[in-house]
Enzyme design. Sequence first.
Site, PDB file in Angstrom:
ATOM      1  N   HIS A  16     -22.455  14.067 -16.720  1.00  0.00           N
ATOM      2  CA  HIS A  16     -21.288  13.857 -17.614  1.00  0.00           C
ATOM      3  C   HIS A  16     -20.089  14.674 -17.148  1.00  0.00           C
ATOM      4  CE1 HIS A  16     -24.361  12.216 -20.369  1.00  0.00           C
ATOM      5  NE2 HIS A  16     -25.051  13.291 -20.018  1.00  0.00           N
ATOM      6  N   SER A  53       4.122  14.717  -0.184  1.00  0.00           N
ATOM      7  CA  SER A  53       4.915  14.022  -1.188  1.00  0.00           C
ATOM      8  C   SER A  53       6.368  14.097  -0.754  1.00  0.00           C
ATOM      9  CB  SER A  53       4.721  14.698  -2.539  1.00  0.00           C
ATOM     10  OG  SER A  53       5.844  14.470  -3.358  1.00  0.00           O
ATOM     11  N   LYS A  81       2.596  19.481  -1.925  1.00  0.00           N
ATOM     12  CA  LYS A  81       1.478  18.552  -2.075  1.00  0.00           C
ATOM     13  C   LYS A  81       0.809  18.144  -0.768  1.00  0.00           C
ATOM     14  CE  LYS A  81       1.202  15.921  -5.482  1.00  0.00           C
ATOM     15  NZ  LYS A  81       0.266  15.737  -6.565  1.00  0.00           N
ATOM     16  N   GLU A  98      -8.504   8.073  -1.596  1.00  0.00           N
ATOM     17  CA  GLU A  98      -7.936   7.255  -2.682  1.00  0.00           C
ATOM     18  C   GLU A  98      -7.836   5.787  -2.271  1.00  0.00           C
ATOM     19  OE1 GLU A  98      -4.857   9.618  -5.333  1.00  0.00           O
ATOM     20  OE2 GLU A  98      -4.492   9.968  -3.230  1.00  0.00           O
ATOM     21  N   TYR A 152     -21.278 -30.655   2.796  1.00  0.00           N
ATOM     22  CA  TYR A 152     -20.076 -29.894   3.139  1.00  0.00           C
ATOM     23  C   TYR A 152     -18.883 -30.350   2.316  1.00  0.00           C
ATOM     24  CZ  TYR A 152     -16.044 -28.044   5.539  1.00  0.00           C
ATOM     25  OH  TYR A 152     -14.866 -27.390   5.805  1.00  0.00           O
ATOM     26  N   GLN A 197     -13.835 -23.972   3.796  1.00  0.00           N
ATOM     27  CA  GLN A 197     -12.885 -23.356   4.720  1.00  0.00           C
ATOM     28  C   GLN A 197     -12.328 -22.062   4.122  1.00  0.00           C
ATOM     29  OE1 GLN A 197     -10.316 -25.860   7.242  1.00  0.00           O
ATOM     30  NE2 GLN A 197      -8.602 -24.960   6.136  1.00  0.00           N
TER      31      GLN A 197
HETATM   32  N1  ARG Z   1     -12.081 -25.783   9.439  1.00  0.00           N
HETATM   33  C1  ARG Z   1     -13.198 -26.308   8.771  1.00  0.00           C
HETATM   34  C2  ARG Z   1     -13.901 -25.208   7.980  1.00  0.00           C
HETATM   35  O1  ARG Z   1     -13.610 -24.098   8.193  1.00  0.00           O
HETATM   36  C3  ARG Z   1     -14.150 -26.886   9.750  1.00  0.00           C
HETATM   37  C4  ARG Z   1     -15.042 -27.936   9.189  1.00  0.00           C
HETATM   38  C5  ARG Z   1     -14.243 -29.117   8.828  1.00  0.00           C
HETATM   39  N2  ARG Z   1     -15.039 -30.226   8.466  1.00  0.00           N
HETATM   40  C6  ARG Z   1     -14.550 -31.280   7.848  1.00  0.00           C
HETATM   41  N3  ARG Z   1     -15.367 -32.216   7.550  1.00  0.00           N
HETATM   42  N4  ARG Z   1     -13.300 -31.386   7.518  1.00  0.00           N
HETATM   43  O2  ARG Z   1     -14.743 -25.448   7.123  1.00  0.00           O
END
Ligand code: ARG
Length: 483
Positions: free
Chosen positions: A164, A291, A297, A304, A331, A336
């Site tokens: 504490h 400072s 200082k 920090e 994907y 990205q």
């Molecule tokens: N620049 C893209 C990324 O970083 C690469 C992959 C892109 N793929 C796509 N189907 N547009 O994810």
Amino acid sequence: MSTNQLDKKSEAWSALFSEPMSELVKRYTASVFFDKRLWLADITGSLAHAEMLAAQGIIGADDRAAIERGMAQIRSEIEAGTFEWKLDLEDVHLNIEARLTQLVGDAGKRLHTGRSRNDQVATDVRLWLRSEIDLISDLLVELQTALVDVAEQNVEVILPGFTHLQVAQPVSFAHHLLAYVEMFARDAERLADVRRRTNRLPLGSAALAGTTYPLDRERVAVTLGMVDEQGNPQVCQNSLDGVSDRDFAIEFTAAASLCMVHISRFSEELILWMSQNFGFVKIADRFTTGSSIMPQKKNPDVPELARGKTGRVVGHLMGLITLMKGQPLAYNKDNQEDKEPLFDTVDTLKDTLRIFAEMVGGQLNPATGVKEGGITVNALAMEEAAKKGYATATDLADYLVKKGLPFRDAHETVAHAVKAATSHACDLSELPLAVLQGFNASIEKDVYECLSLRGSLNARNTLGGTAPAQVLSQIARHRTRLA
Ligand code: ARG
């Protein structure tokens, strides 16, 4: 594609597009100005892919040779700073592929057989992160070594241990520093664990469903060193997952956040210890600033800032984990957005670890072979502070327990003794024997040994305790571990 060169991104797609992208959309969707730092991983991954394509008879040996030649040229252009990165080509992958095709013609166009940018980028990020994890692991060893070095010099130095932020019990300064060594050791363990899951190959997942070409994915994994401890290839086993998983990056950022949190706790202590009210330590001037208005200082800017940068890294963790949330398979372009937080996490953590290793342990003077300019410890100030706040009150209670008192009664008796000492404005060890005996008749002269700071320290001789004998054996353990 009409020409040998992909000058514009739209040419990388197809004839399907009837209008060019606006400049704003180009800028919004492009990643090349930050993902170009993946260039070496991108080339490495492409070379491994090309080697496998040739071995499988999917491309000719001459194509592979041309790809290698082109990539060698690209590599030297990038290293020399003469490679022309084009926003029009969106990202690192298209930039490198376009230049390759410009240099070696059709062989360059064959490189993308059986892969997609989706598995390509996932592979690049993993390869890049793997080598960064290795660098960070080395820096963690450096920092731990610096802490152990300082600990070794300060085994007998006593500072008040706090709970504490109130003086609690005396501890060895070395013991205190070794607490951080434990934290950084666990950070290193976590990173090693993350590395295992990072070091798996998505390439060959293609866009999302795998590919019709007879790829040998395990061969690529071995070429890229994506193997386990026994040398078995580590390949992502589901193409949908392979292209879309970023949990390795999230895990890494979580491990990095914890490491920064440990740095931040240590920073907070350095800041307190450096203040005039404590005066326990000094750090070298080069880690502080003055400072502009108060000439007296010396501000602990580095600790920090490290404390502040912890917020930034934890923020990146929140960013990445939120990025994944709600993404359907497989994907999505959202991914990205994984790069800037990941890159900044790596940069921040590396700089912070490097600077802390030097701030704590000093810098090697090549002339003398000795490290200089590390943390300076004011043992006297620490010991004086430990004398305030009745840090040995628990020891008196333990003493009474050994005389046969139940612990709760001993606790109460000592509370009265502390009250008396407070009203006399003295320490428990400064109360005359007769006064102490007034609280409990079984108290004898040997009580003063246990009321001393050193006696208190020596008495805590259990595994993990602060007794110098324990601390020395921990130092030996760390030395072996870090060697
Ligand atoms: N620049 C893209 C990324 O970083 C690469 C992959 C892109 N793929 C796509 N189907 N547009 O994810």
